[in-house]
Structures are given as structure tokens and as C-alpha cells.
Design a protein around this motif. Sequence first.
Motif, mmCIF file in Angstrom:
data_model
loop_
_atom_site.group_PDB
_atom_site.id
_atom_site.type_symbol
_atom_site.label_atom_id
_atom_site.label_comp_id
_atom_site.label_asym_id
_atom_site.label_seq_id
_atom_site.Cartn_x
_atom_site.Cartn_y
_atom_site.Cartn_z
ATOM 1 N N UNK A 189 0.823 -1.197 0.000
ATOM 2 C CA UNK A 189 0.000 0.000 0.000
ATOM 3 C C UNK A 189 0.862 1.253 0.000
ATOM 4 N N UNK A 190 0.215 2.391 -0.258
ATOM 5 C CA UNK A 190 0.861 3.694 -0.170
ATOM 6 C C UNK A 190 0.350 4.373 1.092
ATOM 7 N N UNK A 191 1.273 4.855 1.909
ATOM 8 C CA UNK A 191 0.866 5.450 3.183
ATOM 9 C C UNK A 191 0.142 6.773 2.996
ATOM 10 N N UNK A 192 0.476 7.482 1.924
ATOM 11 C CA UNK A 192 -0.189 8.762 1.672
ATOM 12 C C UNK A 192 0.481 9.931 2.358
ATOM 13 N N UNK A 193 0.833 9.781 3.631
ATOM 14 C CA UNK A 193 1.536 10.819 4.376
ATOM 15 C C UNK A 193 2.923 10.312 4.767
ATOM 16 N N UNK A 194 3.816 11.248 5.052
ATOM 17 C CA UNK A 194 5.207 10.883 5.370
ATOM 18 C C UNK A 194 5.264 9.952 6.582
ATOM 19 N N UNK A 195 6.052 8.891 6.456
ATOM 20 C CA UNK A 195 6.215 7.924 7.537
ATOM 21 C C UNK A 195 7.590 8.119 8.163
ATOM 22 N N UNK A 196 7.630 8.187 9.479
ATOM 23 C CA UNK A 196 8.879 8.441 10.192
ATOM 24 C C UNK A 196 9.853 7.276 10.048
ATOM 25 N N UNK A 197 11.143 7.611 10.099
ATOM 26 C CA UNK A 197 12.188 6.600 10.080
ATOM 27 C C UNK A 197 12.003 5.627 11.238
ATOM 28 N N UNK A 198 12.365 4.356 11.003
ATOM 29 C CA UNK A 198 12.411 3.381 12.096
ATOM 30 C C UNK A 198 11.460 2.216 11.920
ATOM 31 N N UNK A 199 11.335 1.437 12.983
ATOM 32 C CA UNK A 199 10.479 0.252 12.988
ATOM 33 C C UNK A 199 9.092 0.615 13.502
ATOM 34 N N UNK A 200 8.065 0.171 12.785
ATOM 35 C CA UNK A 200 6.680 0.444 13.152
ATOM 36 C C UNK A 200 5.953 -0.883 13.343
ATOM 37 N N UNK A 201 5.273 -1.035 14.464
ATOM 38 C CA UNK A 201 4.547 -2.270 14.748
ATOM 39 C C UNK A 201 3.264 -2.332 13.930
ATOM 40 N N UNK A 202 2.933 -3.526 13.464
ATOM 41 C CA UNK A 202 1.718 -3.737 12.680
ATOM 42 C C UNK A 202 1.020 -5.011 13.157
ATOM 43 N N UNK A 203 -0.248 -5.156 12.776
ATOM 44 C CA UNK A 203 -1.012 -6.362 13.092
ATOM 45 C C UNK A 203 -1.792 -6.781 11.846
ATOM 46 N N UNK A 204 -1.664 -8.048 11.490
ATOM 47 C CA UNK A 204 -2.370 -8.589 10.329
ATOM 48 C C UNK A 204 -3.465 -9.533 10.831
ATOM 49 N N UNK A 205 -4.655 -9.371 10.295
ATOM 50 C CA UNK A 205 -5.796 -10.191 10.706
ATOM 51 C C UNK A 205 -6.219 -11.125 9.581
ATOM 52 N N UNK A 206 -6.556 -12.351 9.930
ATOM 53 C CA UNK A 206 -7.202 -13.266 8.995
ATOM 54 C C UNK A 206 -8.699 -13.214 9.279
ATOM 55 N N UNK A 207 -9.496 -13.041 8.243
ATOM 56 C CA UNK A 207 -10.943 -12.899 8.434
ATOM 57 C C UNK A 207 -11.715 -13.877 7.564
ATOM 58 N N UNK A 208 -12.958 -14.115 7.941
ATOM 59 C CA UNK A 208 -13.841 -14.888 7.065
ATOM 60 C C UNK A 208 -14.480 -13.945 6.054
ATOM 61 N N UNK A 209 -15.350 -14.462 5.218
ATOM 62 C CA UNK A 209 -15.929 -13.642 4.149
ATOM 63 C C UNK A 209 -16.837 -12.532 4.672
ATOM 64 N N UNK A 210 -17.264 -12.639 5.940
ATOM 65 C CA UNK A 210 -18.107 -11.612 6.545
ATOM 66 C C UNK A 210 -17.290 -10.563 7.307
ATOM 67 N N UNK A 211 -15.979 -10.741 7.324
ATOM 68 C CA UNK A 211 -15.122 -9.781 8.001
ATOM 69 C C UNK A 211 -14.840 -10.098 9.451
ATOM 70 N N UNK A 212 -15.291 -11.241 9.929
ATOM 71 C CA UNK A 212 -15.014 -11.635 11.303
ATOM 72 C C UNK A 212 -13.560 -12.081 11.436
ATOM 73 N N UNK A 213 -12.892 -11.627 12.487
ATOM 74 C CA UNK A 213 -11.484 -11.954 12.700
ATOM 75 C C UNK A 213 -11.354 -13.366 13.256
#
Length: 329
Positions: A89-113
Amino acid sequence: MRWLRLSRSLQVKVYHGYGHTKSMVVYGHVISLGPSPRKKYTNRLWINLFALIRLFIVRPVKYVNVRLKWEGKVIQSRTDKAGFFKLEWSAGTKVAFGWHKIKVEMTDDKGNVLSTGAGSIFIPHSTQFGFISDIDDTFLISHSSDLWKRLYVLFTKNALSRMPFEGVVEHYRLLAHAHTPKEEPNPFFYVSSSEWNLYDYILKFTVVRELPPGVFLLSPLKRFSELLKTGQNRHSGKFMRISRILKAFPKQKFILLGDSSQQDPYIYASIIDHFPGRIHAVYIRDVHHKNQSKVEEVLLNLESKGVTCCFFRHSYEAIIHSRNIGLIE
């Protein structure tokens, strides 16, 4: 499953991502069977052997939804037939230098995590050098050119008992801080023919040995039946992964580090041909003497194209070379 220290729960494995404001990317896998994290380390052969085998007892989950939320945006994708996913993806706004924590979710077709996985994404400065390093026999002693020696080391050692080459950690630390403030180190990318099965294993090794934190780009998962073929992937994939890094950071110059045991010199030569002016230097560790004359010929050709090269046996030679060309102080 508990006795084997295998888990049947859905796992979202997230690998270190990388990028900048306009292009950010994170990779991972979704699996429904895989090893539980290793808690204890020992020198006992059978325990190390079993711990290694467990890394290849995996069941990927294909064609399921994954998503990541970033600053109000929702980035979505699906796993492929090997359970692998890519979120870009494109962040759109400037992202600061360094490590950024993220979380990835697996969902069903209805969007439930259904399951989540945590990871990090690294944003380097665009003006820095970038370093792309092979792993096996470049900084980690692996005996890649000898299948049985390679398997012996892999099966009988663990992430704490495996050894780096003497002096390589010092060299990499110096490179990480070349021409940049200490608190803003240069980015390191570890690109290997080893499989994603070994991600946690290799990550643990780099942390314990205090190598520069970096992003890993490895080869597709292998199943248990393919265990003896570990590290024997097609090297064309390595070329593509390095190309992806150079395309992601078009303003940076890179230094390539590899070894003579397999195809690194030839892959790096192809990279230089495809990305003229982007490679500042090439370092090749001499670990397979039968290839010496061929590798010397390749590196001589690269130097004729204006790329400085270092073909070395001991890391102190590489450190001296880096000082001589002004890469490090």
C-alpha cells in the motif's frame, strides 16, 4: 500435537516488512498446523534434529482473507495456494524513520477476525546506503556447497549454537553505521535461498549474535517431504527478490554481500546489468575454492563496469577494503 510441540490453531505469521511513504509491503503466511515457538535450547543431537524437523511440519491455508489497518486505511489481500500473502500500500503521508509495529488479521468472508499476527515494518532514510546480504556461508557457516555437511550442521545445531564467520559481525555493524547517525542505521536486507520455514530460526540467530536488525526475504515454504531439499531452491527467485528491493528504493545505492559456494556472483552480475549505477560495491566470501578462478573472472568484469569488488576469505580483509574505499571509517 502437544507432545510434538505442534499447534493446530490458525496462525498468521508476519515477517518484517519494509518501504517508504509511497510504497510499503509486508509478507506472511497463514497456516493451520505448525511448530510452537521453541523455548529451550540444548546441544543434544536428537532434540536439535527434532526441533529442525518440526519447522517443516506445516499446513498452509490457501485462499483466505487477510487485512492490515494503517492510519485509518484497510489494506486487504488473500493468501495464495501456498498460504503466502503480500500486503502492499501507499501510506499517503510521510512515515517516520524506524520500525513500526503492525497487526495482520485473517478474516472470514463476513469480516469476522479468525486469527491475528504481529509484525514490524522498517522505514529507512532514502539518502542512506542499503545493504543486501546472503545468509548461508556469507555470515552464517553452513557448508552450502556440500549437501551432507549442510544437513549435518542444520540437523545437529540450533540458532544459539550455530556460528558466524569470525569478524563478520564487526564488519556488518560498521556497515550499518556507515555515513549515518548511530541512532539511524542503514537498512539491511537478508536475501536467501533458505525457506520461510527457517525464518524464526534465522531471526533468532541474528538477534543472539547481534547482527544488524533487518528485513528477510526467503524462499517458498517447504513441506516435510521436501526437507532434504532445504536451501536447494531455484536461484532465479533470489534475483527477483533483490530486484524488488532495488525497485522499492530507487534513490539509494546498494552494497551486495554474498559467497562463492553457489550462484551469488552470477546473480549479482545480472543485478548490476539490470540496474546500472545502483550497486556501489560487491563483497564475495571465498568459501568454495573450486570456484575461485570463475568468481575472480566475474568480479574482474564487474570492476571494468565501475563496481568495486572484494573477494575475501577473512572478514578483516573485507573491513580493510571498506575502509580503503571510504565506506566505513
